[in-house]
Write a protein that holds these residues in place. Sequence first.
Motif, PDB file in Angstrom:
ATOM      1  N   GLN A   1      12.132  -3.052  -5.591  1.00 37.51           N
ATOM      2  CA  GLN A   1      11.605  -3.099  -6.960  1.00 37.51           C
ATOM      3  C   GLN A   1      12.540  -3.802  -7.925  1.00 37.51           C
ATOM      4  O   GLN A   1      12.646  -3.440  -9.112  1.00 37.51           O
TER       5      GLN A   1
ATOM      6  N   GLN B   1       3.270   5.329  -6.014  1.00 40.81           N
ATOM      7  CA  GLN B   1       3.175   5.019  -7.439  1.00 40.81           C
ATOM      8  C   GLN B   1       4.346   4.177  -7.943  1.00 40.81           C
ATOM      9  O   GLN B   1       4.787   4.305  -9.078  1.00 40.81           O
ATOM     10  N   LYS B   2       4.822   3.239  -7.046  1.00 48.13           N
ATOM     11  CA  LYS B   2       5.907   2.343  -7.437  1.00 48.13           C
ATOM     12  C   LYS B   2       5.398   0.971  -7.851  1.00 48.13           C
ATOM     13  O   LYS B   2       6.138   0.197  -8.464  1.00 48.13           O
ATOM     14  N   VAL B   3       4.138   0.659  -7.494  1.00 49.66           N
ATOM     15  CA  VAL B   3       3.520  -0.606  -7.906  1.00 49.66           C
ATOM     16  C   VAL B   3       2.122  -0.300  -8.427  1.00 49.66           C
ATOM     17  O   VAL B   3       1.564   0.784  -8.167  1.00 49.66           O
ATOM     18  N   THR B   4       1.563  -1.306  -9.096  1.00 49.35           N
ATOM     19  CA  THR B   4       0.226  -1.109  -9.652  1.00 49.35           C
ATOM     20  C   THR B   4      -0.852  -1.585  -8.664  1.00 49.35           C
ATOM     21  O   THR B   4      -0.557  -2.245  -7.658  1.00 49.35           O
ATOM     22  N   LYS B   5      -2.081  -1.245  -8.997  1.00 50.78           N
ATOM     23  CA  LYS B   5      -3.208  -1.642  -8.150  1.00 50.78           C
ATOM     24  C   LYS B   5      -3.353  -3.171  -8.094  1.00 50.78           C
ATOM     25  O   LYS B   5      -3.832  -3.722  -7.086  1.00 50.78           O
ATOM     26  N   SER B   6      -2.931  -3.831  -9.139  1.00 53.38           N
ATOM     27  CA  SER B   6      -3.067  -5.302  -9.165  1.00 53.38           C
ATOM     28  C   SER B   6      -2.251  -5.952  -8.040  1.00 53.38           C
ATOM     29  O   SER B   6      -2.654  -6.976  -7.479  1.00 53.38           O
ATOM     30  N   ASP B   7      -1.102  -5.346  -7.726  1.00 57.96           N
ATOM     31  CA  ASP B   7      -0.299  -5.886  -6.625  1.00 57.96           C
ATOM     32  C   ASP B   7      -1.043  -5.762  -5.306  1.00 57.96           C
ATOM     33  O   ASP B   7      -1.000  -6.662  -4.457  1.00 57.96           O
TER      34      ASP B   7
ATOM     35  N   TYR C   1       2.258   1.607  -3.362  1.00 58.74           N
ATOM     36  CA  TYR C   1       1.229   2.028  -4.304  1.00 58.74           C
ATOM     37  C   TYR C   1       0.953   3.531  -4.184  1.00 58.74           C
ATOM     38  O   TYR C   1       0.751   4.218  -5.204  1.00 58.74           O
ATOM     39  N   LYS C   2       0.987   4.011  -2.946  1.00 59.40           N
ATOM     40  CA  LYS C   2       0.773   5.448  -2.742  1.00 59.40           C
ATOM     41  C   LYS C   2       1.890   6.262  -3.379  1.00 59.40           C
ATOM     42  O   LYS C   2       1.670   7.393  -3.837  1.00 59.40           O
TER      43      LYS C   2
ATOM     44  N   ASN D   1       0.834  -1.214   0.000  1.00 59.78           N
ATOM     45  CA  ASN D   1       0.000   0.000   0.000  1.00 59.78           C
ATOM     46  C   ASN D   1       0.861   1.253   0.000  1.00 59.78           C
ATOM     47  O   ASN D   1       0.549   2.250  -0.671  1.00 59.78           O
TER      48      ASN D   1
END
Length: 453
Positions: free
Chosen positions: A411, A200-206, A197-198, A194
């Motif tokens: 990452q 913007q290093k991973v996507t919502k799918s993760d 994601y905040k 989370n």
Amino acid sequence: MRSNIYIGSKRRLSIIALGLIIFLFTTGIAHAQTVDGNKYQLTLAEAIRFAKSQNKLVQVATLEESAAKEDRKDAYNAALPAITANGSYQRFSQLTLFTDGLSHSTTGPRKPSANGAALGIDALFNIYSGGKQRALQDEQQSRVHLARLNTLDQSGSIALQTAHQYLELVRLNDLQKLILDQLNRAQTRLNNINSLYKNQKVTKSDVLRAEVVLSNVQLSLQENENDLTITNRKLDVLLNIPDSVRIAPVDSAGMPKPAIDSLLPFIESAGVTAYSVQKIKENIELQKARVKGVESSNKPSIGFYTAYGLNYPNYLFFPPVNQAYAIGFVGLKAQYSISSLYHNKSKVAAAKLRERELEVQQQANNDNVRTEASSYYIKYTEALTRIAVNERSVEQAQVNYRIVNTKYLNQLSLLTDLLDADNLYQESRFNMIRAQTNALNIYYNILYISGNL
């Protein structure tokens, strides 16, 4: 009314729980103690000892053994003299005499008296009956031995079931800890994802996949808790205690395992000491006694008998005398059934064939026991090797998980790689616990099949 029933059931529960505590202390248990309310700590050895003394099926076998002992006493008592006391009194009516058919009759008193009485005692003692009495005693003696072996077998069977259920409880308890640890990792991983994601290093799918994994772990935890409840109730039934009593295992899956060499004496003696082998051997002795009993019908019997009595009136003289008299006698009685030569021939043949049948069955059973014992020995060796391999696998999977987790946070790897590493780590620990409990299960199977549980 309902309150009275509730109070009564609660009182019974308290009494049974108190009995469990008393048993634990009186048998010298050092570790057993109340954890909270109806939860008790028990070692594996304590659970087996308690089940062997309290289980209902073991109690049934013990009662049957006691009944067999009483039957044996009855067989020996049958050799004692048969003594009978008897007495009688008669009051006769007037005597009517008919002449010329039934057209003329005269009536008068019965002579010498209208009264008649007898009081006496007689005894019969079997001197020889072709060995029938001895055969009956031997048969009942074999039945006592069989009942004892059945009690030991039932006790060993219950002990084996108790060991399996206890080890299953141990396995589930250890799995509970591992699942809670996995749940903690899944929650931490979701929090980290989370955060990524905040930023913007991973996507919502993760994020979604991490949430699904967390839900699956939570479901596994609930499933394991249900399995714990079911296994605990099965163990309560074996221990003959209320379902509400929770058993907290003191032993763990990592408890010491017996050395492989220490099991060789059990394997080598299984062909003699196994309960099934001993029971068939005793059944052969029982059938031999039956053969002797059947053959005894072809032999003569001799008995000593005597009687003494007081009688009234005296019919030893003619005419009868109005007086009482006492007389007795002693004598020998011999008899031989000639028809037994052809009536008993097939019975003897059938009894001997059944004896031979049991001997062949004994040979087959001995082969099966030795094969099964050897198989358990081989599997136990395999189980110890599997434990050693799984220990290395757990260490390697743990190191691999840490590496992949660090890479993912930086990452340098995909979430799929991290989840695969987590699953591998969890599975390797599951396999480790399973291998440890399987080894102990095999050990107790060896003890049971060799007649040492």
